[in-house]
Design a protein around this motif. Structure first.
Motif, PDB file in Angstrom:
ATOM      1  N   THR A 108     157.738  55.967 -62.186  1.00 23.01           N
ATOM      2  CA  THR A 108     157.205  55.858 -60.701  1.00 23.01           C
ATOM      3  C   THR A 108     157.465  54.715 -60.115  1.00 23.01           C
ATOM      4  O   THR A 108     157.786  54.947 -58.777  1.00 23.01           O
ATOM      5  CB  THR A 108     155.529  55.979 -61.019  1.00 23.01           C
ATOM      6  OG1 THR A 108     155.144  56.809 -61.784  1.00 23.01           O
ATOM      7  CG2 THR A 108     154.707  55.791 -59.703  1.00 23.01           C
ATOM      8  N   VAL A 109     157.549  53.726 -60.482  1.00 24.19           N
ATOM      9  CA  VAL A 109     157.971  52.435 -59.916  1.00 24.19           C
ATOM     10  C   VAL A 109     159.567  52.672 -59.484  1.00 24.19           C
ATOM     11  O   VAL A 109     159.794  52.236 -58.490  1.00 24.19           O
ATOM     12  CB  VAL A 109     157.975  51.019 -60.765  1.00 24.19           C
ATOM     13  CG1 VAL A 109     158.612  49.667 -60.458  1.00 24.19           C
ATOM     14  CG2 VAL A 109     156.433  50.592 -61.015  1.00 24.19           C
ATOM     15  N   LEU A 110     160.133  53.157 -60.346  1.00 20.28           N
ATOM     16  CA  LEU A 110     161.483  53.274 -59.992  1.00 20.28           C
ATOM     17  C   LEU A 110     161.821  54.552 -58.808  1.00 20.28           C
ATOM     18  O   LEU A 110     162.803  54.310 -57.730  1.00 20.28           O
ATOM     19  CB  LEU A 110     162.688  53.734 -61.180  1.00 20.28           C
ATOM     20  CG  LEU A 110     162.750  52.518 -62.154  1.00 20.28           C
ATOM     21  CD1 LEU A 110     163.585  53.100 -63.359  1.00 20.28           C
ATOM     22  CD2 LEU A 110     163.625  51.265 -61.408  1.00 20.28           C
ATOM     23  N   TYR A 111     161.370  55.676 -59.092  1.00 20.08           N
ATOM     24  CA  TYR A 111     161.640  56.723 -58.332  1.00 20.08           C
ATOM     25  C   TYR A 111     160.729  57.058 -57.215  1.00 20.08           C
ATOM     26  O   TYR A 111     160.886  57.975 -56.326  1.00 20.08           O
ATOM     27  CB  TYR A 111     161.800  57.930 -59.070  1.00 20.08           C
ATOM     28  CG  TYR A 111     163.081  57.695 -60.001  1.00 20.08           C
ATOM     29  CD1 TYR A 111     164.245  58.705 -59.339  1.00 20.08           C
ATOM     30  CD2 TYR A 111     163.335  57.176 -61.068  1.00 20.08           C
ATOM     31  CE1 TYR A 111     165.717  58.292 -59.910  1.00 20.08           C
ATOM     32  CE2 TYR A 111     164.677  57.183 -61.717  1.00 20.08           C
ATOM     33  CZ  TYR A 111     165.518  57.944 -61.034  1.00 20.08           C
ATOM     34  OH  TYR A 111     166.875  57.658 -61.752  1.00 20.08           O
ATOM     35  N   SER A 112     159.457  56.693 -57.354  1.00 24.68           N
ATOM     36  CA  SER A 112     158.491  57.112 -56.360  1.00 24.68           C
ATOM     37  C   SER A 112     158.075  55.768 -55.550  1.00 24.68           C
ATOM     38  O   SER A 112     157.780  55.855 -54.199  1.00 24.68           O
ATOM     39  CB  SER A 112     157.059  57.496 -56.796  1.00 24.68           C
ATOM     40  OG  SER A 112     157.302  58.629 -57.764  1.00 24.68           O
ATOM     41  N   GLN A 113     158.137  54.507 -55.824  1.00 26.68           N
ATOM     42  CA  GLN A 113     157.943  53.221 -55.191  1.00 26.68           C
ATOM     43  C   GLN A 113     159.076  52.822 -54.601  1.00 26.68           C
ATOM     44  O   GLN A 113     159.204  52.448 -53.466  1.00 26.68           O
ATOM     45  CB  GLN A 113     157.013  52.364 -55.999  1.00 26.68           C
ATOM     46  CG  GLN A 113     155.568  53.057 -56.499  1.00 26.68           C
ATOM     47  CD  GLN A 113     154.762  52.990 -55.201  1.00 26.68           C
ATOM     48  OE1 GLN A 113     154.796  52.228 -54.384  1.00 26.68           O
ATOM     49  NE2 GLN A 113     154.092  54.234 -55.234  1.00 26.68           N
ATOM     50  N   ALA A 114     159.910  52.124 -55.656  1.00 20.13           N
ATOM     51  CA  ALA A 114     161.200  51.488 -54.950  1.00 20.13           C
ATOM     52  C   ALA A 114     161.985  52.049 -54.065  1.00 20.13           C
ATOM     53  O   ALA A 114     162.387  51.463 -53.060  1.00 20.13           O
ATOM     54  CB  ALA A 114     162.019  50.755 -56.168  1.00 20.13           C
ATOM     55  N   ARG A 115     162.090  53.370 -54.338  1.00 18.67           N
ATOM     56  CA  ARG A 115     163.034  54.052 -53.214  1.00 18.67           C
ATOM     57  C   ARG A 115     162.494  54.423 -51.925  1.00 18.67           C
ATOM     58  O   ARG A 115     163.157  54.735 -50.961  1.00 18.67           O
ATOM     59  CB  ARG A 115     163.359  55.452 -54.047  1.00 18.67           C
ATOM     60  CG  ARG A 115     164.250  55.646 -55.227  1.00 18.67           C
ATOM     61  CD  ARG A 115     164.358  56.560 -56.071  1.00 18.67           C
ATOM     62  NE  ARG A 115     165.747  57.312 -55.454  1.00 18.67           N
ATOM     63  CZ  ARG A 115     166.264  58.427 -55.811  1.00 18.67           C
ATOM     64  NH1 ARG A 115     165.690  58.915 -56.990  1.00 18.67           N
ATOM     65  NH2 ARG A 115     167.265  58.956 -55.345  1.00 18.67           N
ATOM     66  N   THR A 116     161.186  54.433 -52.095  1.00 18.31           N
ATOM     67  CA  THR A 116     160.465  54.781 -50.577  1.00 18.31           C
ATOM     68  C   THR A 116     159.857  53.476 -49.821  1.00 18.31           C
ATOM     69  O   THR A 116     159.809  53.495 -48.800  1.00 18.31           O
ATOM     70  CB  THR A 116     159.144  55.642 -50.970  1.00 18.31           C
ATOM     71  OG1 THR A 116     158.307  54.923 -51.989  1.00 18.31           O
ATOM     72  CG2 THR A 116     159.666  56.913 -51.413  1.00 18.31           C
ATOM     73  N   VAL A 117     159.800  52.294 -50.494  1.00 20.91           N
ATOM     74  CA  VAL A 117     159.483  51.197 -49.868  1.00 20.91           C
ATOM     75  C   VAL A 117     160.493  50.553 -49.023  1.00 20.91           C
ATOM     76  O   VAL A 117     160.167  50.021 -47.941  1.00 20.91           O
ATOM     77  CB  VAL A 117     158.910  50.013 -51.123  1.00 20.91           C
ATOM     78  CG1 VAL A 117     158.761  48.715 -50.186  1.00 20.91           C
ATOM     79  CG2 VAL A 117     157.713  50.568 -51.616  1.00 20.91           C
ATOM     80  N   GLY A 118     161.696  50.793 -49.396  1.00 27.91           N
ATOM     81  CA  GLY A 118     162.940  50.268 -48.523  1.00 27.91           C
ATOM     82  C   GLY A 118     163.554  49.148 -49.078  1.00 27.91           C
ATOM     83  O   GLY A 118     163.439  48.841 -50.219  1.00 27.91           O
ATOM     84  N   GLU A 119     164.514  48.852 -48.434  1.00 27.37           N
ATOM     85  CA  GLU A 119     165.585  47.815 -48.916  1.00 27.37           C
ATOM     86  C   GLU A 119     164.433  46.412 -49.144  1.00 27.37           C
ATOM     87  O   GLU A 119     163.713  46.060 -48.152  1.00 27.37           O
ATOM     88  CB  GLU A 119     166.502  47.333 -47.846  1.00 27.37           C
ATOM     89  CG  GLU A 119     167.507  48.627 -47.673  1.00 27.37           C
ATOM     90  CD  GLU A 119     168.509  48.125 -46.824  1.00 27.37           C
ATOM     91  OE1 GLU A 119     168.566  47.128 -46.100  1.00 27.37           O
ATOM     92  OE2 GLU A 119     169.533  49.218 -46.656  1.00 27.37           O
ATOM     93  N   PRO A 120     165.087  45.318 -50.027  1.00 29.74           N
ATOM     94  CA  PRO A 120     166.089  45.503 -50.708  1.00 29.74           C
ATOM     95  C   PRO A 120     165.699  46.438 -52.123  1.00 29.74           C
ATOM     96  O   PRO A 120     166.566  46.502 -53.023  1.00 29.74           O
ATOM     97  CB  PRO A 120     166.370  43.989 -51.299  1.00 29.74           C
ATOM     98  CG  PRO A 120     164.859  43.554 -51.151  1.00 29.74           C
ATOM     99  CD  PRO A 120     164.106  44.289 -50.128  1.00 29.74           C
TER     100      PRO A 120
END
Length: 214
Positions: A108-120
């Motif tokens: 969830t952290v990798l694919y649902s959160q980090a990818r949607t929060v944006g850079e970096p």
């Protein structure tokens, strides 16, 4: 916490904080999660979290990097490099699905959160994904060489495209399973993807690519 907490080695304490942070970010989302919640879940004071892991951004980045490293290591460790080409691909897929099923918060952290929060943060996940794609590309290329498939039959650009497609399909199946829309096991997901992909790969390596009907 007192004197007993101080005796916990820093590396152990940091992992406890990261465990708590991954669970909190997965449950609450990056923006809603607070450092107070993470500190409480880890059983430490908020100043200690800041002392060890600095800002919320730094903490989230540390979570992403740890979970990404664990996923890459699981895939690499699972691949049976001394087996035939299909066994290598199967074992790698199985390692991927079993790891994601065992670590849903990390997924969830990798694919649902980090990818949607944006850079970096999205860049960190993109770098991890690029490494996995390159690893799969190497497996497919090795399979083609083992099948005496020359560049005219399976061009390098096609191998790269197939690796991207296979990784994307694996991510989609893992997300579907963890999202509660399917109750399939890691072995079932790996078998589904092998049944979908391997016949096509085998045809390509035999010089029998699909073409549109006239």
């Amino acid at each position: 916490m007192g004197a007993q907490g101080k005796r916990v080695p820093r590396a152990v304490r940091e992992q406890q904080m990261l465990d708590a942070a991954v669970a909190t970010f997965a449950r609450r989302g990056y923006r809603a999660a607070s450092m107070d919640e993470i500190a409480e879940a880890a059983g430490v004071s908020k100043p200690l979290v800041y002392l060890y892991l600095h800002s919320k951004d730094d903490l989230f980045t540390a979570c992403i990097r740890r979970e990404a490293a664990a996923l890459k290591a699981a895939v690499r460790a699972a691949v049976e490099l001394d087996g035939p080409a299909d066994r290598q691909l199967w074992s790698g897929l199985l390692g991927f699905f079993e790891h994601t099923a065992a670590h849903p918060d990390g997924w969830t952290v990798l694919y649902s959160q980090a990818r949607t929060v944006g850079e970096p943060f999205a860049d960190e996940v993109a770098a991890m994904r690029a490494e996995i794609v390159e690893f799969v590309r190497g497996l497919i290329a090795a399979a083609a060489r083992d099948a005496d498939c020359d560049d005219g039959d399976l061009a390098e650009r096609e191998v790269a495209a197939l690796a991207h497609a296979l990784v994307g399909a694996a991510e989609s199946l893992a997300g579907r399973a963890l999202g509660g829309t399917a109750a399939s096991s890691g072995r079932e997901n790996a078998a589904t993807l092998m049944n979908f992909a391997w016949s096509g790969l085998a045809n390509l390596m035999d010089g029998r690519p699909w073409t549109p009907s006239r």
